[in-house]
Design a protein around this motif. Structure first.
Motif, PDB file in Angstrom:
ATOM      1  N   ALA A 119       0.816  -1.211   0.000  1.00 52.69           N
ATOM      2  CA  ALA A 119       0.000   0.000   0.000  1.00 52.69           C
ATOM      3  C   ALA A 119       0.850   1.261   0.000  1.00 52.69           C
ATOM      4  O   ALA A 119       0.417   2.309  -0.487  1.00 52.69           O
ATOM      5  CB  ALA A 119      -0.926  -0.007   1.217  1.00 52.69           C
ATOM      6  N   SER A 120       2.067   1.144   0.521  1.00 54.79           N
ATOM      7  CA  SER A 120       2.994   2.278   0.555  1.00 54.79           C
ATOM      8  C   SER A 120       3.777   2.431  -0.737  1.00 54.79           C
ATOM      9  O   SER A 120       4.547   3.394  -0.882  1.00 54.79           O
ATOM     10  CB  SER A 120       3.976   2.107   1.724  1.00 54.79           C
ATOM     11  OG  SER A 120       3.300   1.928   2.950  1.00 54.79           O
ATOM     12  N   GLY A 121       3.619   1.466  -1.667  1.00 61.10           N
ATOM     13  CA  GLY A 121       4.362   1.501  -2.914  1.00 61.10           C
ATOM     14  C   GLY A 121       5.793   1.041  -2.781  1.00 61.10           C
ATOM     15  O   GLY A 121       6.655   1.393  -3.594  1.00 61.10           O
ATOM     16  N   VAL A 122       6.047   0.224  -1.738  1.00 54.88           N
ATOM     17  CA  VAL A 122       7.409  -0.244  -1.469  1.00 54.88           C
ATOM     18  C   VAL A 122       7.486  -1.748  -1.730  1.00 54.88           C
ATOM     19  O   VAL A 122       6.742  -2.523  -1.118  1.00 54.88           O
ATOM     20  CB  VAL A 122       7.806   0.063  -0.010  1.00 54.88           C
ATOM     21  CG1 VAL A 122       9.182  -0.522   0.312  1.00 54.88           C
ATOM     22  CG2 VAL A 122       7.798   1.566   0.248  1.00 54.88           C
ATOM     23  N   PRO A 123       8.358  -2.200  -2.634  1.00 51.56           N
ATOM     24  CA  PRO A 123       8.432  -3.631  -2.935  1.00 51.56           C
ATOM     25  C   PRO A 123       8.993  -4.440  -1.774  1.00 51.56           C
ATOM     26  O   PRO A 123       9.828  -3.959  -1.005  1.00 51.56           O
ATOM     27  CB  PRO A 123       9.368  -3.693  -4.146  1.00 51.56           C
ATOM     28  CG  PRO A 123      10.159  -2.430  -4.100  1.00 51.56           C
ATOM     29  CD  PRO A 123       9.296  -1.401  -3.456  1.00 51.56           C
ATOM     30  N   CYS A 124       8.491  -5.660  -1.645  1.00 50.11           N
ATOM     31  CA  CYS A 124       9.052  -6.614  -0.685  1.00 50.11           C
ATOM     32  C   CYS A 124       9.242  -7.937  -1.420  1.00 50.11           C
ATOM     33  O   CYS A 124       8.955  -8.045  -2.614  1.00 50.11           O
ATOM     34  CB  CYS A 124       8.144  -6.770   0.533  1.00 50.11           C
ATOM     35  SG  CYS A 124       6.459  -7.327   0.168  1.00 50.11           S
TER      36      CYS A 124
END
Length: 392
Positions: A119-124
């Motif tokens: 949701a934050s636009g940060v890949p994991c």
């Protein structure tokens, strides 16, 4: 309702849920700034409780204990993420609480944490949530080999099993009692980083330098700052992403985001979020000795509604974790040779006041500061030799 954070001047009482070493260092920072402190922790010998003005010895969900803390403290924080989020929500009905229970709840659940990164636009890392036999059967073969992690109550490498085949995955889930889990694809890891940010109720955000970390057996062993193998572009990306993660939660307080630097498949590097902690972090302990504002002072400033200032790293540094194993040699308990260690320049010893040592238990940390990163590393390697720690 929740209570807004208003500026609390020194002399006010600040409360903390949890009495471990992080709480102890918070209490020291708050007291240095002139605040009184109250700790809620069930352990009569809790490191933070032993040095606080008030120690409320109660379970984290005990109504009487929570009421006593709310009456004693004018703002409240937490020192570890496994304090029940509901306890923080209950306290927030009467006092400002930072971070909020809802934010802590996200950090307590790996599945919710992964969803929040998205949701934050940060890949994991590529992953799958496994809560049922049907979800287990539907796992994509592309996620193997992977690491199966319990969704809740996992830290320092606990609740994690490496798996390479569907059969190993099924066996591992059974071994973990079929609790909700997250399967993460194992990536080609280059190094591990962390970023600590502090965010105020007004949305102001500051950060410490990117930290390069080395883990052994799932427990942090070494932190180096400046990060020796991280270029400016990657560092800026890590800081930006940590800020996005904090802002998406409306987070107030100190937050640590751990990142993996992995192969991007094209001969370069990519940054993926691993996990986050809603509190000061082991990898930020060096800030007490190497920065003009520590992570614990920023924790005080966030919860007291005081201005945040951008921390300045005034000395290159290496932090070494001190586990209980150091207190044993050839099966015999002993005192590590602190006199020889403290004979070295720039060495700062922090022991946590724990009453007994045992292998794997975090007993303290040691920070080395120097004029250059090379000098800090050289002294830290001398410390490792004296204590019998592996070189890095």
């Amino acid at each position: 309702m929740t209570h807004p954070i208003r500026p609390l001047q020194p002399g006010a009482t600040l409360g903390v849920m949890g009495g471990g070493q992080l709480g102890r260092m918070f209490v020291h920072a708050a007291q240095a700034m002139g605040y009184r402190t109250a700790v809620l922790d069930p352990d009569p010998a809790s490191p933070a409780g032993l040095v606080s003005h008030l120690h409320i010895q109660a379970d984290y969900l005990d109504p009487a204990g929570l009421q006593q803390l709310a009456e004693a403290a004018e703002a409240i924080t937490t020192e570890f993420e496994n304090v029940p989020a509901q306890a923080l929500r209950t306290l927030a009905e009467r006092r400002p609480v930072a971070p909020a229970g809802d934010a802590v709840a996200i950090c307590q659940d790996r599945a919710a944490e992964k969803a929040h990164f998205g949701a934050s636009g940060v890949p994991c890392a590529p992953h799958a949530v496994i809560e049922t036999a049907e979800q287990l059967a539907a796992v994509s073969p592309e996620l193997l080999p992977g690491i199966l992690k319990t969704a809740r109550m996992g830290y320092d490498g606990k609740g994690q099993v490496r798996v390479a085949t569907p059969a190993e995955l099924a066996a591992a889930w059974a071994e973990l009692k079929q609790v909700p889990c997250v399967l993460e694809k194992r990536l080609a890891l280059q190094r591990e980083l962390s970023v600590i940010v502090a965010r105020g109720a007004d949305g102001q955000i500051v950060h410490f330098p990117v930290q390069q970390n080395l883990h052994r057996d799932g427990i942090l062993a070494v932190t180096q700052v400046p990060a020796p193998e991280v270029d400016a572009a990657l560092a800026a990306q890590a800081v930006e992403r940590a800020g996005l993660i904090a802002a998406e939660m409306g987070y107030v307080g100190v937050l640590c985001v751990e990142f993996f630097v992995v192969d991007d498949g094209q001969g370069g590097s990519a940054l993926v979020a691993n996990e986050m902690a809603p509190r000061p972090h082991n990898s930020g302990h060096y800030t007490i000795d190497a920065c003009d504002v520590s992570q614990f002072e920023l924790q005080v400033r966030c919860m007291a509604g005081l201005p945040l200032v951008m921390p300045r790293l005034h000395s290159p540094t290496v932090m070494l974790n001190l586990l209980g194993d150091l207190w044993f040699a050839d099966g015999q308990e002993r005192t590590p040779p602190w006199d020889r260690v403290l004979d070295l320049p720039g060495v700062h010893l922090h022991l946590y006041g724990k009453t007994s040592a045992r292998p794997g238990r975090k007993m303290g940390h040691l920070t080395v500061t120097a004029a250059t990163p090379e000098a800090a590393t050289a002294t830290a390697l001398q410390v490792c030799a004296l204590l019998g720690l592996p070189a890095f």
